[in-house]
Design an enzyme around this catalytic site. Structure first.
Site, PDB file in Angstrom:
ATOM      1  N   TYR A  50     -36.893 -15.512 -39.509  1.00 33.51           N
ATOM      2  CA  TYR A  50     -35.535 -15.222 -39.961  1.00 33.51           C
ATOM      3  C   TYR A  50     -35.564 -13.894 -40.718  1.00 33.51           C
ATOM      4  O   TYR A  50     -36.599 -13.531 -41.297  1.00 33.51           O
ATOM      5  CB  TYR A  50     -35.030 -16.338 -40.891  1.00 33.51           C
ATOM      6  CG  TYR A  50     -34.989 -17.700 -40.226  1.00 33.51           C
ATOM      7  CD1 TYR A  50     -34.162 -17.924 -39.126  1.00 33.51           C
ATOM      8  CD2 TYR A  50     -35.764 -18.750 -40.691  1.00 33.51           C
ATOM      9  CE1 TYR A  50     -34.115 -19.175 -38.515  1.00 33.51           C
ATOM     10  CE2 TYR A  50     -35.727 -20.004 -40.086  1.00 33.51           C
ATOM     11  CZ  TYR A  50     -34.903 -20.209 -38.999  1.00 33.51           C
ATOM     12  OH  TYR A  50     -34.872 -21.441 -38.388  1.00 33.51           O
TER      13      TYR A  50
ATOM     14  N   ASP B 100     -31.750 -26.409 -31.968  1.00 36.01           N
ATOM     15  CA  ASP B 100     -31.101 -27.651 -31.537  1.00 36.01           C
ATOM     16  C   ASP B 100     -31.232 -27.809 -30.018  1.00 36.01           C
ATOM     17  O   ASP B 100     -31.634 -28.848 -29.513  1.00 36.01           O
ATOM     18  CB  ASP B 100     -29.613 -27.636 -31.915  1.00 36.01           C
ATOM     19  CG  ASP B 100     -29.408 -27.413 -33.402  1.00 36.01           C
ATOM     20  OD1 ASP B 100     -29.731 -28.310 -34.173  1.00 36.01           O
ATOM     21  OD2 ASP B 100     -28.952 -26.312 -33.761  1.00 36.01           O
TER      22      ASP B 100
ATOM     23  N   GLU C 122     -37.692 -25.497 -36.229  1.00 30.36           N
ATOM     24  CA  GLU C 122     -38.290 -26.798 -35.872  1.00 30.36           C
ATOM     25  C   GLU C 122     -39.188 -26.707 -34.638  1.00 30.36           C
ATOM     26  O   GLU C 122     -40.362 -27.045 -34.673  1.00 30.36           O
ATOM     27  CB  GLU C 122     -37.181 -27.836 -35.639  1.00 30.36           C
ATOM     28  CG  GLU C 122     -37.715 -29.164 -35.176  1.00 30.36           C
ATOM     29  CD  GLU C 122     -36.804 -30.342 -35.442  1.00 30.36           C
ATOM     30  OE1 GLU C 122     -35.960 -30.291 -36.346  1.00 30.36           O
ATOM     31  OE2 GLU C 122     -36.955 -31.360 -34.727  1.00 30.36           O
TER      32      GLU C 122
HETATM   33  O1  TRH Z   1     -34.122 -20.830 -33.487  1.00 32.12           O
HETATM   34  P1  TRH Z   1     -34.516 -21.601 -34.667  1.00 32.12           P
HETATM   35  O2  TRH Z   1     -34.388 -20.943 -35.951  1.00 32.12           O
HETATM   36  O3  TRH Z   1     -33.727 -22.953 -34.696  1.00 32.12           O
HETATM   37  C1  TRH Z   1     -33.207 -23.528 -35.856  1.00 32.12           C
HETATM   38  C2  TRH Z   1     -33.916 -24.710 -36.307  1.00 32.12           C
HETATM   39  O4  TRH Z   1     -34.095 -25.622 -35.291  1.00 32.12           O
HETATM   40  C3  TRH Z   1     -33.173 -25.365 -37.434  1.00 32.12           C
HETATM   41  O5  TRH Z   1     -33.821 -26.515 -37.835  1.00 32.12           O
HETATM   42  C4  TRH Z   1     -31.803 -25.680 -36.961  1.00 32.12           C
HETATM   43  O6  TRH Z   1     -31.072 -26.245 -37.976  1.00 32.12           O
HETATM   44  C5  TRH Z   1     -31.167 -24.420 -36.510  1.00 32.12           C
HETATM   45  O7  TRH Z   1     -31.924 -23.862 -35.476  1.00 32.12           O
HETATM   46  C6  TRH Z   1     -29.788 -24.669 -36.022  1.00 32.12           C
HETATM   47  O8  TRH Z   1     -36.059 -22.016 -34.520  1.00 32.12           O
HETATM   48  P2  TRH Z   1     -36.779 -23.073 -33.565  1.00 32.12           P
HETATM   49  O9  TRH Z   1     -36.451 -24.469 -33.959  1.00 32.12           O
HETATM   50  O10 TRH Z   1     -38.179 -22.706 -33.576  1.00 32.12           O
HETATM   51  O11 TRH Z   1     -36.180 -22.803 -32.146  1.00 32.12           O
HETATM   52  C7  TRH Z   1     -36.511 -21.695 -31.395  1.00 32.12           C
HETATM   53  C8  TRH Z   1     -36.590 -22.108 -29.938  1.00 32.12           C
HETATM   54  O12 TRH Z   1     -36.630 -20.940 -29.138  1.00 32.12           O
HETATM   55  C9  TRH Z   1     -37.833 -22.905 -29.595  1.00 32.12           C
HETATM   56  O13 TRH Z   1     -37.500 -23.891 -28.631  1.00 32.12           O
HETATM   57  C10 TRH Z   1     -38.757 -21.877 -28.963  1.00 32.12           C
HETATM   58  C11 TRH Z   1     -37.764 -21.025 -28.260  1.00 32.12           C
HETATM   59  N1  TRH Z   1     -38.148 -19.665 -27.929  1.00 32.12           N
HETATM   60  C12 TRH Z   1     -38.157 -19.282 -26.603  1.00 32.12           C
HETATM   61  O14 TRH Z   1     -37.915 -20.104 -25.715  1.00 32.12           O
HETATM   62  N2  TRH Z   1     -38.422 -17.986 -26.280  1.00 32.12           N
HETATM   63  C13 TRH Z   1     -38.701 -17.052 -27.229  1.00 32.12           C
HETATM   64  O15 TRH Z   1     -38.927 -15.886 -26.885  1.00 32.12           O
HETATM   65  C14 TRH Z   1     -38.730 -17.463 -28.583  1.00 32.12           C
HETATM   66  C15 TRH Z   1     -39.061 -16.480 -29.663  1.00 32.12           C
HETATM   67  C16 TRH Z   1     -38.428 -18.777 -28.914  1.00 32.12           C
END
Ligand code: TRH
Length: 372
Positions: A186, A15, A266
């Site tokens: 996950y 988010d 996402e």
């Molecule tokens: O962290 P997430 O599982 O987020 C989820 C989804 O958005 C889901 O739809 C939502 O309902 C839930 O959160 C609440 O996965 P996502 O979306 O890939 O977000 C990870 C973020 O972290 C993305 O912006 C990339 C960032 N990131 C970093 O900045 N540094 C890192 O080392 C890593 C591994 C990720």
């Protein structure tokens, strides 16, 4: 225009990750005045590698602490990310304003076809009498598109051509391996089975694991606790390196340099598509298995132009990763299709980039509202 973007952190990073990228892009590329109102600074601090307090100005965005007292100060555009419900005090401010803002609910991303029929529809708020517009990001021209900065591909192509990862992290050396992959997942994913299968591969494989909740599974596989970031751990043909949680900008670079990225949720999913490298997406698990429809919809689009044999191997890996099926994950046939998969990933990225990006589409919608 002045934009207020509201974000609540439900869990994980997605988010905040989406809202932060959008806020930055509106401020830096489109010279908009942006305030990001968020309820959890530590998540944003992790994503930016910066310390944040109330009213920190970062990359042109004012970051404010969410509270019930946040006031409406005349923003022309209000974005309520993922139906997070604006504070009542703020809603009252909108109600009493003479010129009503464009109020947008930014929805979660899905590749399902129904979003085309719902994108940009509005409904009148029962108490406030103001229209709220439902904006759906998506993969087709009839949706709001995907977040994509205008200089993203130039940066990616340059980084991929010179190999910037070892400059960032001197002990991370993809050039020493036949294959490098990143694993952001996950905990339900069949991580152990995947790593066991790769340990028997003919190629030497480097597996980069950004800090996330699958690390304990890797620790049990290796039979050691407290894995040290950047240290190399060997397991058969496999070398595993855990990375500390990085800023978004650096994580992007990791994605650009891997031959295969396992991503989730996402935002990392979208960034892996822009990396133009093979990806396996783990959908955010939903209680009623609604995420399986989302996975099916994405798979259908992503694999539409693929060679059938190659696609069968990719699909098997994707579904078994999401359904936590260790037996199917053990099948490493997909390894032989990586070159074709890379071509597919590039074609898919090029195809998606023909769409206007999400920030641009939001801006156009806001301009339309303002001139009405
Ligand atoms: O962290 P997430 O599982 O987020 C989820 C989804 O958005 C889901 O739809 C939502 O309902 C839930 O959160 C609440 O996965 P996502 O979306 O890939 O977000 C990870 C973020 O972290 C993305 O912006 C990339 C960032 N990131 C970093 O900045 N540094 C890192 O080392 C890593 C591994 C990720």
């Amino acid at each position: 225009m002045q934009w207020d973007i509201f974000c609540t952190v439900i869990d994980n990073y997605g988010d905040a990750g989406v809202c932060w990228r959008l806020a930055r892009q509106l401020a830096s590329e489109h010279q908009q005045t942006v305030r990001l109102i968020i309820d959890h600074f530590p998540t944003l601090e992790a994503l930016t590698s910066q310390s944040i307090t109330h009213n920190t100005l970062l990359d042109g965005v004012v970051i404010a602490q969410w509270s019930e007292q946040v006031t409406y100060t005349g923003a022309q555009v209000v974005i309520e990310a993922f139906a997070c419900e604006l504070p009542l005090n703020y809603q009252a401010g909108i109600k009493h304003s003479t010129r009503k803002p464009l109020w947008i609910n930014l929805e979660y991303l899905t590749a399902e076809a129904w979003v085309e029929g719902c994108h940009n529809l509005s409904s009148r708020h029962p108490q406030l009498g103001i229209e709220k517009v439902f904006f759906f990001p998506g993969f087709t021209p009839n949706t709001g598109g995907l977040l994509r900065e205008h200089n993203l591909f130039a940066q990616r192509d340059y980084a991929q051509s010179v190999g910037t990862l070892s400059t960032l992290f001197p002990t991370v050396r993809p050039q020493d391996y036949d294959l490098t992959l990143s694993l952001f997942a996950y905990p339900a994913a069949p991580v152990t089975a995947l790593l066991k299968s790769l340990a028997q591969a003919k190629q030497s494989v480097l597996c980069l694991v950004p800090a996330c909740r699958i690390v304990p599974q890797i620790e049990s596989l290796l039979g050691q606790g407290n894995l040290v970031p950047f240290q190399r751990y060997s397991y058969g043909a496999l070398t595993i390196q855990v990375l500390p949680f990085m800023s978004q900008a650096i994580y992007d670079q990791v994605l650009w340099h891997c031959d295969l990225n396992f991503v989730r949720g996402e935002d990392s999913w979208v960034r892996a598509q822009w990396a133009a490298r093979p990806l396996i997406w783990q959908a955010y698990p939903q209680a009623d298995n609604a995420h399986e429809d989302k996975l099916a919809a994405f798979m259908q689009r992503y694999g539409a132009q693929a060679d059938p044999a190659c696609w069968e191997a990719i699909e098997r890996l994707g579904w078994s990763w999401n359904k936590a099926d260790p037996d199917q994950v053990l099948d490493t046939q997909w390894l032989t299709y990586l070159p074709q998969w890379k071509t597919l990933a590039k074609q898919w990225c090029d195809h998606l980039s023909e769409q206007p990006d999400l920030a641009t589409q939001l801006l156009r919608r806001a301009e339309q509202h303002n001139s009405a």
